[in-house]
Design a protein around this motif. Structure first.
Motif, PDB file in Angstrom:
ATOM      1  N   PRO A 102       0.783  -1.231   0.000  1.00 44.18           N
ATOM      2  CA  PRO A 102       0.000   0.000   0.000  1.00 44.18           C
ATOM      3  C   PRO A 102       0.815   1.281   0.000  1.00 44.18           C
ATOM      4  O   PRO A 102       0.324   2.320  -0.446  1.00 44.18           O
ATOM      5  CB  PRO A 102      -0.824  -0.111   1.301  1.00 44.18           C
ATOM      6  N   CYS A 103       2.045   1.234   0.514  1.00 45.65           N
ATOM      7  CA  CYS A 103       2.846   2.459   0.627  1.00 45.65           C
ATOM      8  C   CYS A 103       3.859   2.644  -0.491  1.00 45.65           C
ATOM      9  O   CYS A 103       4.436   3.723  -0.615  1.00 45.65           O
ATOM     10  CB  CYS A 103       3.590   2.481   1.965  1.00 45.65           C
ATOM     11  N   THR A 104       4.113   1.609  -1.283  1.00 41.96           N
ATOM     12  CA  THR A 104       5.133   1.717  -2.323  1.00 41.96           C
ATOM     13  C   THR A 104       4.632   1.350  -3.715  1.00 41.96           C
ATOM     14  O   THR A 104       5.229   1.769  -4.710  1.00 41.96           O
ATOM     15  CB  THR A 104       6.342   0.815  -2.006  1.00 41.96           C
ATOM     16  N   GLY A 105       3.586   0.553  -3.808  1.00 40.08           N
ATOM     17  CA  GLY A 105       3.095   0.103  -5.105  1.00 40.08           C
ATOM     18  C   GLY A 105       3.847  -1.078  -5.669  1.00 40.08           C
ATOM     19  O   GLY A 105       3.615  -1.470  -6.807  1.00 40.08           O
ATOM     20  N   TYR A 106       4.742  -1.696  -4.901  1.00 40.26           N
ATOM     21  CA  TYR A 106       5.492  -2.863  -5.358  1.00 40.26           C
ATOM     22  C   TYR A 106       4.700  -4.136  -5.040  1.00 40.26           C
ATOM     23  O   TYR A 106       4.054  -4.229  -3.994  1.00 40.26           O
ATOM     24  CB  TYR A 106       6.842  -2.952  -4.665  1.00 40.26           C
ATOM     25  N   SER A 107       4.782  -5.139  -5.917  1.00 38.09           N
ATOM     26  CA  SER A 107       4.102  -6.405  -5.648  1.00 38.09           C
ATOM     27  C   SER A 107       4.811  -7.616  -6.220  1.00 38.09           C
ATOM     28  O   SER A 107       4.587  -8.739  -5.766  1.00 38.09           O
ATOM     29  CB  SER A 107       2.668  -6.365  -6.192  1.00 38.09           C
ATOM     30  N   VAL A 108       5.643  -7.439  -7.233  1.00 37.79           N
ATOM     31  CA  VAL A 108       6.181  -8.578  -7.963  1.00 37.79           C
ATOM     32  C   VAL A 108       7.082  -9.454  -7.093  1.00 37.79           C
ATOM     33  O   VAL A 108       6.931 -10.683  -7.043  1.00 37.79           O
ATOM     34  CB  VAL A 108       6.938  -8.120  -9.226  1.00 37.79           C
ATOM     35  N   ALA A 109       8.032  -8.857  -6.381  1.00 34.92           N
ATOM     36  CA  ALA A 109       8.960  -9.651  -5.578  1.00 34.92           C
ATOM     37  C   ALA A 109       8.226 -10.407  -4.480  1.00 34.92           C
ATOM     38  O   ALA A 109       8.507 -11.591  -4.224  1.00 34.92           O
ATOM     39  CB  ALA A 109      10.042  -8.757  -4.976  1.00 34.92           C
ATOM     40  N   ASP A 110       7.272  -9.754  -3.824  1.00 32.97           N
ATOM     41  CA  ASP A 110       6.510 -10.416  -2.769  1.00 32.97           C
ATOM     42  C   ASP A 110       5.705 -11.579  -3.338  1.00 32.97           C
ATOM     43  O   ASP A 110       5.634 -12.661  -2.740  1.00 32.97           O
ATOM     44  CB  ASP A 110       5.577  -9.406  -2.088  1.00 32.97           C
ATOM     45  N   SER A 111       5.114 -11.380  -4.499  1.00 36.60           N
ATOM     46  CA  SER A 111       4.336 -12.449  -5.130  1.00 36.60           C
ATOM     47  C   SER A 111       5.213 -13.641  -5.489  1.00 36.60           C
ATOM     48  O   SER A 111       4.827 -14.798  -5.273  1.00 36.60           O
ATOM     49  CB  SER A 111       3.634 -11.915  -6.382  1.00 36.60           C
ATOM     50  N   LEU A 112       6.389 -13.390  -6.038  1.00 34.56           N
ATOM     51  CA  LEU A 112       7.297 -14.483  -6.376  1.00 34.56           C
ATOM     52  C   LEU A 112       7.768 -15.211  -5.116  1.00 34.56           C
ATOM     53  O   LEU A 112       7.843 -16.440  -5.086  1.00 34.56           O
ATOM     54  CB  LEU A 112       8.496 -13.945  -7.153  1.00 34.56           C
ATOM     55  N   ALA A 113       8.073 -14.443  -4.065  1.00 37.20           N
ATOM     56  CA  ALA A 113       8.562 -15.049  -2.833  1.00 37.20           C
ATOM     57  C   ALA A 113       7.497 -15.900  -2.152  1.00 37.20           C
ATOM     58  O   ALA A 113       7.824 -16.870  -1.454  1.00 37.20           O
ATOM     59  CB  ALA A 113       9.061 -13.962  -1.887  1.00 37.20           C
ATOM     60  N   LEU A 114       6.213 -15.555  -2.333  1.00 40.03           N
ATOM     61  CA  LEU A 114       5.126 -16.287  -1.680  1.00 40.03           C
ATOM     62  C   LEU A 114       4.558 -17.422  -2.524  1.00 40.03           C
ATOM     63  O   LEU A 114       3.670 -18.144  -2.057  1.00 40.03           O
ATOM     64  CB  LEU A 114       4.005 -15.308  -1.313  1.00 40.03           C
ATOM     65  N   ALA A 115       5.062 -17.572  -3.738  1.00 41.25           N
ATOM     66  CA  ALA A 115       4.538 -18.643  -4.600  1.00 41.25           C
ATOM     67  C   ALA A 115       4.711 -20.015  -3.966  1.00 41.25           C
ATOM     68  O   ALA A 115       3.788 -20.840  -3.972  1.00 41.25           O
ATOM     69  CB  ALA A 115       5.219 -18.594  -5.966  1.00 41.25           C
ATOM     70  N   ASP A 116       5.865 -20.275  -3.375  1.00 36.65           N
ATOM     71  CA  ASP A 116       6.094 -21.591  -2.762  1.00 36.65           C
ATOM     72  C   ASP A 116       5.198 -21.815  -1.551  1.00 36.65           C
ATOM     73  O   ASP A 116       4.808 -22.958  -1.261  1.00 36.65           O
ATOM     74  CB  ASP A 116       7.564 -21.736  -2.364  1.00 36.65           C
ATOM     75  N   THR A 117       4.863 -20.753  -0.830  1.00 40.27           N
ATOM     76  CA  THR A 117       3.937 -20.873   0.303  1.00 40.27           C
ATOM     77  C   THR A 117       2.565 -21.329  -0.177  1.00 40.27           C
ATOM     78  O   THR A 117       1.938 -22.221   0.422  1.00 40.27           O
ATOM     79  CB  THR A 117       3.811 -19.523   1.035  1.00 40.27           C
ATOM     80  N   ALA A 118       2.095 -20.739  -1.272  1.00 39.33           N
ATOM     81  CA  ALA A 118       0.800 -21.133  -1.828  1.00 39.33           C
ATOM     82  C   ALA A 118       0.841 -22.568  -2.350  1.00 39.33           C
ATOM     83  O   ALA A 118      -0.095 -23.353  -2.123  1.00 39.33           O
ATOM     84  CB  ALA A 118       0.407 -20.168  -2.948  1.00 39.33           C
ATOM     85  N   VAL A 119       1.909 -22.922  -3.039  1.00 46.56           N
ATOM     86  CA  VAL A 119       2.035 -24.275  -3.585  1.00 46.56           C
ATOM     87  C   VAL A 119       2.079 -25.309  -2.466  1.00 46.56           C
ATOM     88  O   VAL A 119       1.427 -26.365  -2.537  1.00 46.56           O
ATOM     89  CB  VAL A 119       3.293 -24.377  -4.473  1.00 46.56           C
ATOM     90  N   ALA A 120       2.830 -25.032  -1.415  1.00 49.90           N
ATOM     91  CA  ALA A 120       2.924 -25.968  -0.290  1.00 49.90           C
ATOM     92  C   ALA A 120       1.565 -26.181   0.364  1.00 49.90           C
ATOM     93  O   ALA A 120       1.222 -27.307   0.768  1.00 49.90           O
ATOM     94  CB  ALA A 120       3.934 -25.459   0.727  1.00 49.90           C
ATOM     95  N   ALA A 121       0.760 -25.118   0.467  1.00 48.12           N
ATOM     96  CA  ALA A 121      -0.572 -25.258   1.053  1.00 48.12           C
ATOM     97  C   ALA A 121      -1.453 -26.149   0.200  1.00 48.12           C
ATOM     98  O   ALA A 121      -2.194 -26.997   0.718  1.00 48.12           O
ATOM     99  CB  ALA A 121      -1.208 -23.882   1.226  1.00 48.12           C
ATOM    100  N   VAL A 122      -1.381 -25.995  -1.114  1.00 46.61           N
ATOM    101  CA  VAL A 122      -2.166 -26.849  -2.013  1.00 46.61           C
ATOM    102  C   VAL A 122      -1.738 -28.308  -1.869  1.00 46.61           C
ATOM    103  O   VAL A 122      -2.581 -29.210  -1.792  1.00 46.61           O
ATOM    104  CB  VAL A 122      -2.008 -26.375  -3.474  1.00 46.61           C
ATOM    105  N   ARG A 123      -0.460 -28.546  -1.797  1.00 51.05           N
ATOM    106  CA  ARG A 123       0.026 -29.927  -1.672  1.00 51.05           C
ATOM    107  C   ARG A 123      -0.424 -30.565  -0.363  1.00 51.05           C
ATOM    108  O   ARG A 123      -0.647 -31.778  -0.299  1.00 51.05           O
ATOM    109  CB  ARG A 123       1.555 -29.955  -1.769  1.00 51.05           C
ATOM    110  N   ARG A 124      -0.568 -29.771   0.691  1.00 46.51           N
ATOM    111  CA  ARG A 124      -1.014 -30.299   1.987  1.00 46.51           C
ATOM    112  C   ARG A 124      -2.532 -30.373   2.082  1.00 46.51           C
ATOM    113  O   ARG A 124      -3.067 -30.858   3.078  1.00 46.51           O
ATOM    114  CB  ARG A 124      -0.489 -29.409   3.126  1.00 46.51           C
ATOM    115  N   GLY A 125      -3.233 -29.871   1.084  1.00 46.82           N
ATOM    116  CA  GLY A 125      -4.685 -29.852   1.131  1.00 46.82           C
ATOM    117  C   GLY A 125      -5.247 -28.793   2.048  1.00 46.82           C
ATOM    118  O   GLY A 125      -6.380 -28.900   2.523  1.00 46.82           O
TER     119      GLY A 125
END
Length: 394
Positions: free
Chosen positions: A265-288
């Protein structure tokens, strides 16, 4: 109507966030469907970030330009000893290969929790659907607005030398008066022989018009003896900064990337955070498990809440107040600066740095504007001059 086989995940939208998520899911061995009308198109905007924000799995080929210690100008120059980079559009696209995913080059007509219907009638079934199609229209929301002009490096040299960068340049050179909404200059080399000069506004409702931002950019360049032909390429940005994280347990496709609250919200950046969190989302899907719960624990939601307060503060300050506030912020500790600029869930450090920044902004009365006790709607419906008024010579 044809029905595609069931996938583990379906990612709708192949910008950097969606392509990164689909890539990491395929690397993890999941059955991946990816949907985008133009899946091979390079990413149009210029993306940058702090180097330490990028995930370790991303190769160096994704970086086009490294800036070892960028500069911030407030009351004086602050040299930030933290490497910063501009991402390579071609390099980043290639690094997020989708060779092991099933790619549908079509537009999504319907996106649900477990199904995606394409414009040609095909229905894709998936255990989890991620919606990464970016942000909705701006309207009157709190916005980031920028107008960038691409200038040859030799022409830009009086302001930005090779390997240098200006992250926030608040010097009073953009021609704006004290009774006009503030903006700053962002200027970095792109690694291709050009430098982007981008006047930027953060936090205004509805954003700042492109013609106003361009006028201010040209004024800054003229102050350093840089004259342009008027034929230089340019890019424009207008997007909301207040896209909230999704609620837990909602029976919809999982919003991810800027659409899913990862726009800072304060900088307008999103790409690096999205890339860094991709594995978190994938791991959650794999665990159901629910990816929203994995991506947004209470600590991360607390960080988002505090940053939103920062956004509202930014949107009501004058230029002098903005300079004073950023001058106070960039004298804070390294951890405090990272907590605001980067960290996804360091809520204790963020709370401390926000308090200290307000406490050290001077004069004292300006702190009331920062926290919203006074001038809460200072720039609401500000009447900007028409596009052809007072246009500076190029």
């Amino acid at each position: 109507m044809s029905v595609a086989r069931e996938f583990d995940i379906c990612v709708v939208g192949l910008g950097p966030a969606g392509r990164g998520l689909a890539h990491r899911a395929a690397v993890a061995g999941l059955r991946v469907a990816a949907v985008d009308p133009r899946p091979e198109r390079l990413f149009p905007p210029t993306f940058s970030c702090w180097v330490d924000e990028l995930p370790s799995w991303l190769p160096q080929s994704a970086i086009a330009q490294l800036i070892a210690a960028p500069t911030v100008w407030t009351k004086g120059a602050h040299r930030i000893e933290r490497p910063y980079c501009v991402l390579s559009k071609a390099g980043l696209h290639a690094a997020l290969a989708l060779d092991d995913a099933t790619v549908f080059a079509d537009r999504a007509r319907r996106v649900d929790a477990h199904e995606v219907e394409l414009a040609d009638g095909t229905v894709i079934a998936a255990k989890t659907v991620f919606d990464t199609r970016g942000l909705p229209t701006l309207g009157r929301r709190r916005a980031a607005s920028a107008h960038g002009i691409f200038v040859a490096a030799e022409t830009a040299a009086p302001m930005v030398a090779d390997g240098e960068g200006l992250l926030l340049d608040w010097r009073p050179e953009n021609g704006a008066g004290p009774d006009e909404p503030p903006s700053f200059l962002y200027a970095v080399p792109l690694g291709d022989g050009t430098v982007i000069f981008e006047e930027t506004s953060l936090g205004l409702r509805g954003g700042m018009p492109q013609h106003e931002l361009r006028k201010r950019t040209l004024s800054r360049l003229a102050a350093h003896g840089i004259r342009l032909t008027g034929d230089e390429p340019h890019e424009a940005a207008h997007y909301p900064l207040d896209q909230r994280p999704p609620k837990k347990g909602t029976a919809i496709a999982v919003p991810f990337g800027s659409r899913g609250g990862m726009m800072h919200p304060c900088t307008g950046y999103s790409v690096a955070d999205s890339l860094a969190l991709a594995d978190t989302a994938v791991a959650a899907v794999r665990r159901g498990e629910d990816p929203i719960e994995a991506l947004w624990p209470w600590q991360a939601r607390a960080v988002y809440w505090m940053r939103m307060r920062g956004l509202w503060g930014l949107g009501r300050l004058t230029t002098d107040q903005s300079i004073a506030m950023f001058d106070a912020f960039f004298t804070e500790s390294e951890r405090g600066q990272r907590a605001l600029l980067s960290a996804h869930d360091d809520y204790t450090a963020l709370g401390a740095v926000l308090f200290n920044t307000v406490a050290h902004t001077w004069p004292f009365r300006w702190r009331y504007d920062l926290v919203g006790w006074t001038n809460r709607n200072r720039w609401l419906d500000h009447p900007f001059a028409p596009a052809d008024a007072d246009a500076p010579r190029r």
